[in-house]
Design a protein around this motif. Structure first.
Motif, short mmCIF file in Angstrom:
data_model
loop_
_atom_site.label_atom_id
_atom_site.label_comp_id
_atom_site.label_asym_id
_atom_site.label_seq_id
_atom_site.Cartn_x
_atom_site.Cartn_y
_atom_site.Cartn_z
N PRO A 125 -0.06 9.87 0.46
CA PRO A 125 0.18 8.91 1.55
C PRO A 125 1.29 7.91 1.22
CG PRO A 125 -2.17 9.22 1.24
CD PRO A 125 -1.49 9.91 0.09
N GLN A 126 1.34 7.44 -0.03
CA GLN A 126 2.40 6.51 -0.42
C GLN A 126 3.76 7.20 -0.36
OE1 GLN A 126 0.88 5.45 -4.28
NE2 GLN A 126 -0.32 3.72 -3.51
N HIS A 127 3.80 8.47 -0.75
CA HIS A 127 5.05 9.23 -0.68
C HIS A 127 5.50 9.38 0.77
CE1 HIS A 127 7.41 12.88 -2.49
NE2 HIS A 127 8.18 12.08 -1.77
N ASN A 128 4.54 9.63 1.66
CA ASN A 128 4.87 9.81 3.07
C ASN A 128 5.39 8.53 3.72
OD1 ASN A 128 4.08 12.49 2.93
ND2 ASN A 128 1.99 12.07 3.60
N GLU A 129 5.07 7.39 3.11
CA GLU A 129 5.52 6.11 3.67
C GLU A 129 6.96 5.77 3.31
OE1 GLU A 129 2.77 3.17 2.36
OE2 GLU A 129 1.12 3.89 3.64
N LEU A 130 7.56 6.56 2.41
CA LEU A 130 8.95 6.30 2.05
C LEU A 130 9.85 6.51 3.27
CD1 LEU A 130 9.25 8.07 -1.42
CD2 LEU A 130 9.00 5.64 -0.97
N GLU A 132 12.35 7.89 5.78
CA GLU A 132 12.86 9.26 5.91
C GLU A 132 14.37 9.31 5.85
OE1 GLU A 132 11.18 12.05 8.22
OE2 GLU A 132 9.16 11.42 7.77
#
Length: 206
Positions: A125-130, A132
């Motif tokens: 989830p933290q990675h997905n918040e980076l 885009e």
């Protein structure tokens, strides 16, 4: 006769199910797992160097006396971590384990191809918040997704000869494992080894 065969088959299947459940549940219910054993002697989100292997008093089993070993006991609840590990003269490896002792990633100085192994550790989830639209770097820093918020990072530096142990320890003393102070840059796919959970566990003494 058919009823007897059915009873035997049902008993065998039930035994297999109980055995499988016991094996899968053992890391969760064990009171002497690696994470629990290392908690009193390590700091959270920081690198702690372990004493040299001693068969009479070893924090982890099967410690190779030819390696200096350091641990980062991590918790990603507050955000991603940045890990940097200077490589030793001979060989350096970094392995990642979940709280339940499942190995999910490993990298060494050969695959890193640099004098310093540097990466960002975060949950998916933290990675997905980076962002885009953030510029993608040429793997200046690797990004590793941890399947759990807590776990262990095991760093090893080889001393090819007994006289080189101090040098191996010094390389790990320079390692850092700390919360991110700025958003990490996106990186290309890591070049280490993502490990299949059924093959990698951090075995502990009973």
């Amino acid at each position: 006769m058919i009823r007897l065969m059915f009873t035997i088959v049902a008993g065998v299947v039930l035994g297999l199910v109980v055995h499988l459940v016991s094996v899968l549940a053992l890391p969760r219910i064990a009171t002497q797992d690696a994470y629990s054993r290392l908690t009193p002697m390590t700091k959270l989100n920081a690198v702690t160097q372990l004493p040299l292997a001693d068969p009479n008093n070893s924090p982890m089993p099967f410690m190779d006396p030819a390696f200096a070993i350091a641990i980062c006991r991590y918790d990603l609840t507050g955000g991603p971590l940045k890990l940097t590990v200077p490589v030793s003269q001979a060989y350096t490896s970094v392995s990642f384990y979940t709280r339940n002792e499942i190995a999910y990633y490993a990298i060494n100085d050969r695959s890193a191809g640099k004098k310093v192994i540097e990466l960002d550790l975060m949950t998916e989830p933290q990675h997905n918040e980076l962002p885009e639209d953030e510029e993608i770097t040429a793997a200046d820093r690797l990004i590793i997704d941890s399947p759990s918020t807590t776990g262990l990072i095991v760093m090893k530096a080889l001393a090819a000869e007994p006289g080189l142990m101090q040098q191996a320890q010094s390389s790990l003393q320079a390692a850092t494992c700390a919360p991110q102070t700025e958003p990490p840059a996106k990186a290309e796919t890591p070049r280490g080894r993502r490990l299949a959970p059924r093959f990698g566990t951090l075995k502990t003494k009973t």
